[in-house]
Design a protein around this motif. Sequence first.
Motif, PDB file in Angstrom:
ATOM      1  N   LEU A  95       1.420  -1.070  -7.668  1.00 38.10           N
ATOM      2  CA  LEU A  95       0.480   0.094  -8.064  1.00 38.10           C
ATOM      3  C   LEU A  95      -0.629  -0.447  -6.862  1.00 38.10           C
ATOM      4  CD1 LEU A  95      -0.653  -0.363 -11.567  1.00 38.10           C
ATOM      5  CD2 LEU A  95       1.450   0.453 -10.769  1.00 38.10           C
ATOM      6  N   GLY A  96      -0.747  -0.908  -6.574  1.00 39.44           N
ATOM      7  CA  GLY A  96      -2.692  -1.048  -4.772  1.00 39.44           C
ATOM      8  C   GLY A  96      -1.536  -0.424  -3.984  1.00 39.44           C
ATOM      9  N   PRO A  97      -0.464  -0.795  -3.464  1.00 41.71           N
ATOM     10  CA  PRO A  97       0.340   0.159  -2.505  1.00 41.71           C
ATOM     11  C   PRO A  97       0.130   1.589  -2.655  1.00 41.71           C
ATOM     12  CG  PRO A  97       0.714  -1.673  -2.817  1.00 41.71           C
ATOM     13  CD  PRO A  97       0.562  -1.714  -3.546  1.00 41.71           C
ATOM     14  N   GLN A  98       0.073   1.650  -3.715  1.00 49.70           N
ATOM     15  CA  GLN A  98       0.658   3.435  -4.226  1.00 49.70           C
ATOM     16  C   GLN A  98      -0.904   4.298  -3.362  1.00 49.70           C
ATOM     17  OE1 GLN A  98       2.528   4.350  -7.566  1.00 49.70           O
ATOM     18  NE2 GLN A  98       3.693   2.785  -7.750  1.00 49.70           N
ATOM     19  N   ASN A 105     -10.154   6.725  -3.441  1.00 50.26           N
ATOM     20  CA  ASN A 105      -8.642   7.465  -3.873  1.00 50.26           C
ATOM     21  C   ASN A 105      -8.486   6.395  -5.708  1.00 50.26           C
ATOM     22  OD1 ASN A 105      -9.807   7.197  -0.784  1.00 50.26           O
ATOM     23  ND2 ASN A 105      -8.587   8.668  -1.415  1.00 50.26           N
ATOM     24  N   HIS A 106      -6.751   6.909  -5.706  1.00 52.92           N
ATOM     25  CA  HIS A 106      -6.952   6.763  -7.064  1.00 52.92           C
ATOM     26  C   HIS A 106      -4.937   7.713  -6.902  1.00 52.92           C
ATOM     27  CE1 HIS A 106      -7.555  11.213  -7.956  1.00 52.92           C
ATOM     28  NE2 HIS A 106      -6.151  10.483  -9.197  1.00 52.92           N
ATOM     29  N   VAL A 107      -5.016   6.887  -7.613  1.00 51.87           N
ATOM     30  CA  VAL A 107      -3.618   7.817  -8.276  1.00 51.87           C
ATOM     31  C   VAL A 107      -2.939   7.577 -10.176  1.00 51.87           C
ATOM     32  CG1 VAL A 107      -1.698   6.965  -6.744  1.00 51.87           C
ATOM     33  CG2 VAL A 107      -2.057   4.677  -8.678  1.00 51.87           C
ATOM     34  N   VAL A 108      -2.637   8.191 -10.713  1.00 53.15           N
ATOM     35  CA  VAL A 108      -2.267   8.348 -12.594  1.00 53.15           C
ATOM     36  C   VAL A 108      -0.303   7.490 -12.491  1.00 53.15           C
ATOM     37  CG1 VAL A 108      -2.561   9.245 -14.239  1.00 53.15           C
ATOM     38  CG2 VAL A 108      -3.971  10.054 -12.047  1.00 53.15           C
ATOM     39  N   VAL A 109      -0.740   6.690 -13.351  1.00 55.76           N
ATOM     40  CA  VAL A 109       0.990   5.281 -13.052  1.00 55.76           C
ATOM     41  C   VAL A 109       0.806   5.549 -14.772  1.00 55.76           C
ATOM     42  CG1 VAL A 109       1.665   3.493 -12.804  1.00 55.76           C
ATOM     43  CG2 VAL A 109       0.944   5.249 -11.148  1.00 55.76           C
ATOM     44  N   ASP A 110       1.557   5.861 -15.955  1.00 53.47           N
ATOM     45  CA  ASP A 110       1.784   5.734 -17.202  1.00 53.47           C
ATOM     46  C   ASP A 110       1.150   5.643 -17.613  1.00 53.47           C
ATOM     47  OD1 ASP A 110       4.289   4.562 -16.581  1.00 53.47           O
ATOM     48  OD2 ASP A 110       4.003   2.207 -16.276  1.00 53.47           O
TER      49      ASP A 110
END
Length: 138
Positions: free
Chosen positions: A106-109, A41-46
């Motif tokens: 970031l981790g909890p996102q 699982n991932h998110v994209v941040v900056d």
Amino acid sequence: MENQRVPIELDPKLALGLLGQIEFGRVAFVSDGRPTIRPLNHVVVDGQIIVHTRHTTAFAQAVRGHAGLRVAYHADEIEKHSRLGWSVLVSGTATDITDDRRAERLGPQVRSWVNHPLDTVIAIEPLEVTGLRLTVPR
């Protein structure tokens, strides 16, 4: 419909934006001298792909063992019946940022599908982003 699909190359910024709209992809890396692929699982941040995992995973161990580990990250969203959609491939470097101030935010996102305690935050810095959209001609 099958013969009418057309692949269109995506702009890297658009491709990364599509990646940011979904939660799941696959990371490819070398572990113990063998090519390895793991779902994440991932998110994209900056502009970075952020994953939250356990320190015991093969991916976390490989990243901690090799600063700036070269990786590939792939995700797609292709509709089963029409076979239309998109595919994005990112080549980059992975770094353990668990001790970075940003990790706590970031981790909890990242919404994990696995019900295990997560203790390692890894950032993938894209070096190259490519993508294709499968569409029908207009």
